[in-house]
Design a protein around this motif. Sequence first.
Motif, PDB file in Angstrom:
ATOM      1  N   ASN A  38       0.934  -1.152   0.172  1.00 53.88           N
ATOM      2  CA  ASN A  38      -0.374   0.098  -0.535  1.00 53.88           C
ATOM      3  C   ASN A  38       0.587   1.569   0.251  1.00 53.88           C
ATOM      4  O   ASN A  38       0.187   2.557  -0.713  1.00 53.88           O
ATOM      5  CB  ASN A  38      -0.931  -0.057   1.533  1.00 53.88           C
ATOM      6  CG  ASN A  38      -2.137  -0.557   1.340  1.00 53.88           C
ATOM      7  OD1 ASN A  38      -1.877  -1.862  -0.358  1.00 53.88           O
ATOM      8  ND2 ASN A  38      -2.980  -0.989   2.470  1.00 53.88           N
ATOM      9  N   ALA A  39       2.446   1.025   0.417  1.00 57.88           N
ATOM     10  CA  ALA A  39       2.758   1.659   0.644  1.00 57.88           C
ATOM     11  C   ALA A  39       3.482   2.869  -1.345  1.00 57.88           C
ATOM     12  O   ALA A  39       3.803   4.137  -1.045  1.00 57.88           O
ATOM     13  CB  ALA A  39       3.949   2.371   1.213  1.00 57.88           C
ATOM     14  N   LYS A  40       3.391   1.981  -1.629  1.00 58.70           N
ATOM     15  CA  LYS A  40       3.792   1.795  -3.222  1.00 58.70           C
ATOM     16  C   LYS A  40       2.510   1.869  -4.007  1.00 58.70           C
ATOM     17  O   LYS A  40       2.799   1.983  -5.318  1.00 58.70           O
ATOM     18  CB  LYS A  40       4.815   0.865  -3.749  1.00 58.70           C
ATOM     19  CG  LYS A  40       5.929   0.911  -3.265  1.00 58.70           C
ATOM     20  CD  LYS A  40       6.622   0.245  -3.917  1.00 58.70           C
ATOM     21  CE  LYS A  40       8.758   0.007  -2.841  1.00 58.70           C
ATOM     22  NZ  LYS A  40       9.150  -1.078  -3.010  1.00 58.70           N
ATOM     23  N   ASN A  41       1.081   1.543  -3.672  1.00 61.19           N
ATOM     24  CA  ASN A  41      -0.151   1.946  -4.436  1.00 61.19           C
ATOM     25  C   ASN A  41      -0.144  -0.126  -5.569  1.00 61.19           C
ATOM     26  O   ASN A  41       0.061   0.758  -6.867  1.00 61.19           O
ATOM     27  CB  ASN A  41      -0.494   2.629  -5.117  1.00 61.19           C
ATOM     28  CG  ASN A  41      -0.818   4.482  -4.274  1.00 61.19           C
ATOM     29  OD1 ASN A  41      -0.800   3.932  -3.142  1.00 61.19           O
ATOM     30  ND2 ASN A  41      -1.726   4.814  -5.027  1.00 61.19           N
ATOM     31  N   ALA A  42       0.671  -0.675  -4.956  1.00 59.86           N
ATOM     32  CA  ALA A  42       0.755  -1.118  -5.962  1.00 59.86           C
ATOM     33  C   ALA A  42       0.811  -2.530  -5.109  1.00 59.86           C
ATOM     34  O   ALA A  42      -0.132  -3.711  -4.579  1.00 59.86           O
ATOM     35  CB  ALA A  42       2.332  -1.818  -6.191  1.00 59.86           C
ATOM     36  N   VAL A  43       0.069  -3.419  -6.637  1.00 60.75           N
ATOM     37  CA  VAL A  43      -0.572  -5.006  -6.236  1.00 60.75           C
ATOM     38  C   VAL A  43       0.338  -6.311  -7.658  1.00 60.75           C
ATOM     39  O   VAL A  43       0.652  -5.280  -8.454  1.00 60.75           O
ATOM     40  CB  VAL A  43      -1.590  -5.379  -6.365  1.00 60.75           C
ATOM     41  CG1 VAL A  43      -2.282  -5.016  -8.044  1.00 60.75           C
ATOM     42  CG2 VAL A  43      -1.697  -6.607  -6.079  1.00 60.75           C
ATOM     43  N   TYR A  44       0.900  -7.090  -6.583  1.00 63.20           N
ATOM     44  CA  TYR A  44       1.447  -7.477  -7.753  1.00 63.20           C
ATOM     45  C   TYR A  44       1.456  -9.515  -7.737  1.00 63.20           C
ATOM     46  O   TYR A  44       0.077 -10.124  -6.549  1.00 63.20           O
ATOM     47  CB  TYR A  44       3.046  -8.162  -6.944  1.00 63.20           C
ATOM     48  CG  TYR A  44       3.995  -6.585  -6.521  1.00 63.20           C
ATOM     49  CD1 TYR A  44       3.687  -6.365  -5.450  1.00 63.20           C
ATOM     50  CD2 TYR A  44       4.307  -6.327  -7.189  1.00 63.20           C
ATOM     51  CE1 TYR A  44       4.587  -5.205  -4.757  1.00 63.20           C
ATOM     52  CE2 TYR A  44       4.911  -5.213  -7.473  1.00 63.20           C
ATOM     53  CZ  TYR A  44       4.906  -4.591  -6.035  1.00 63.20           C
ATOM     54  OH  TYR A  44       5.627  -3.236  -5.822  1.00 63.20           O
ATOM     55  N   LEU A  45       1.563 -10.377  -8.646  1.00 62.46           N
ATOM     56  CA  LEU A  45       0.920 -11.476  -8.779  1.00 62.46           C
ATOM     57  C   LEU A  45       2.434 -12.032  -8.913  1.00 62.46           C
ATOM     58  O   LEU A  45       2.718 -11.857 -10.731  1.00 62.46           O
ATOM     59  CB  LEU A  45      -0.193 -11.427 -10.024  1.00 62.46           C
ATOM     60  CG  LEU A  45      -0.376 -12.977 -10.442  1.00 62.46           C
ATOM     61  CD1 LEU A  45      -1.534 -13.725  -9.013  1.00 62.46           C
ATOM     62  CD2 LEU A  45      -1.735 -13.235 -11.678  1.00 62.46           C
ATOM     63  N   GLN A  46       2.609 -13.227  -7.986  1.00 63.51           N
ATOM     64  CA  GLN A  46       3.534 -14.260  -8.612  1.00 63.51           C
ATOM     65  C   GLN A  46       3.592 -15.565  -9.127  1.00 63.51           C
ATOM     66  O   GLN A  46       2.526 -16.342  -8.864  1.00 63.51           O
ATOM     67  CB  GLN A  46       4.431 -14.812  -7.361  1.00 63.51           C
ATOM     68  CG  GLN A  46       6.094 -14.666  -7.094  1.00 63.51           C
ATOM     69  CD  GLN A  46       6.765 -14.676  -8.193  1.00 63.51           C
ATOM     70  OE1 GLN A  46       7.375 -13.071  -8.311  1.00 63.51           O
ATOM     71  NE2 GLN A  46       6.986 -15.552  -8.906  1.00 63.51           N
ATOM     72  N   MET A  47       3.647 -15.577 -10.375  1.00 66.06           N
ATOM     73  CA  MET A  47       3.581 -16.602 -10.623  1.00 66.06           C
ATOM     74  C   MET A  47       4.482 -17.705 -10.855  1.00 66.06           C
ATOM     75  O   MET A  47       5.042 -17.658 -11.931  1.00 66.06           O
ATOM     76  CB  MET A  47       2.795 -16.569 -12.333  1.00 66.06           C
ATOM     77  CG  MET A  47       1.853 -15.272 -12.537  1.00 66.06           C
ATOM     78  SD  MET A  47       0.784 -14.956 -14.296  1.00 66.06           S
ATOM     79  CE  MET A  47       1.886 -14.609 -15.425  1.00 66.06           C
ATOM     80  N   ASN A  48       4.301 -19.406 -10.733  1.00 63.74           N
ATOM     81  CA  ASN A  48       5.396 -20.196 -10.614  1.00 63.74           C
ATOM     82  C   ASN A  48       4.371 -21.316 -11.226  1.00 63.74           C
ATOM     83  O   ASN A  48       3.384 -21.177 -11.947  1.00 63.74           O
ATOM     84  CB  ASN A  48       5.555 -20.520  -9.177  1.00 63.74           C
ATOM     85  CG  ASN A  48       6.483 -18.969  -8.411  1.00 63.74           C
ATOM     86  OD1 ASN A  48       7.249 -18.320  -9.495  1.00 63.74           O
ATOM     87  ND2 ASN A  48       6.328 -19.008  -7.677  1.00 63.74           N
ATOM     88  N   LEU A  49       5.195 -21.982 -11.956  1.00 64.95           N
ATOM     89  CA  LEU A  49       5.034 -23.692 -12.587  1.00 64.95           C
ATOM     90  C   LEU A  49       4.405 -23.461 -13.437  1.00 64.95           C
ATOM     91  O   LEU A  49       2.997 -23.720 -13.551  1.00 64.95           O
ATOM     92  CB  LEU A  49       4.974 -24.856 -11.121  1.00 64.95           C
ATOM     93  CG  LEU A  49       5.661 -24.784 -10.090  1.00 64.95           C
ATOM     94  CD1 LEU A  49       4.603 -25.569  -9.565  1.00 64.95           C
ATOM     95  CD2 LEU A  49       6.603 -25.541 -10.437  1.00 64.95           C
TER      96      LEU A  49
END
Length: 127
Positions: free
Chosen positions: A74-85
Motif C-alpha cells: 500500500n505504500a507503493k500503491n501496487a499489487v503483484y501476482l507472482q506466477m510459478n510453475l
Amino acid sequence: QVELVESGGGLVQAGGSLRLSCVASGRTFYTSAMAWFRQAPGKEREFAAAISWSGGVLKYADSVKGRFTISRDNAKNAVYLQMNLLKSEDTAVYYCAADTSAYSSRLSSSTAAYQYWGQGTQVTVSS
C-alpha cells in the motif's frame, strides 16, 4: 477515480515464473480490494486472484491455487501476482482490477464487482 497500469508480462517456458505488477493512481487504492483476472483468446475473462484492502484476506481460483501468489504494497500503491510453475493454459492477457468499496474484505470472483480496470499485460507460456 483510479487508474491502473500493469507490467511484467512476457514470454516464458512452461515451468517458469513471472511476476506481474500493477500500479494504481488515486487515494482510494489503500481502501480498495484488488484482483487479477485473465482472458485467453476466444474465452471470457476469468478470475485468478484477489486480495483485501489490508492484505489479510486472499482468494484464488482453483486453477492457480498453489502456483500463484497475490500480494500488495500500500505504500507503493501496487499489487503483484507472482506466477510459478506456469503452464501453457496460463497464456492470456492479465488484467488488474480494483473494487473501491471502502475497506471491504468480501472478495468477489465476478468481473461485475470491480469498478476499475487496467489495460492488461500479455503472458505467453510456451510448451
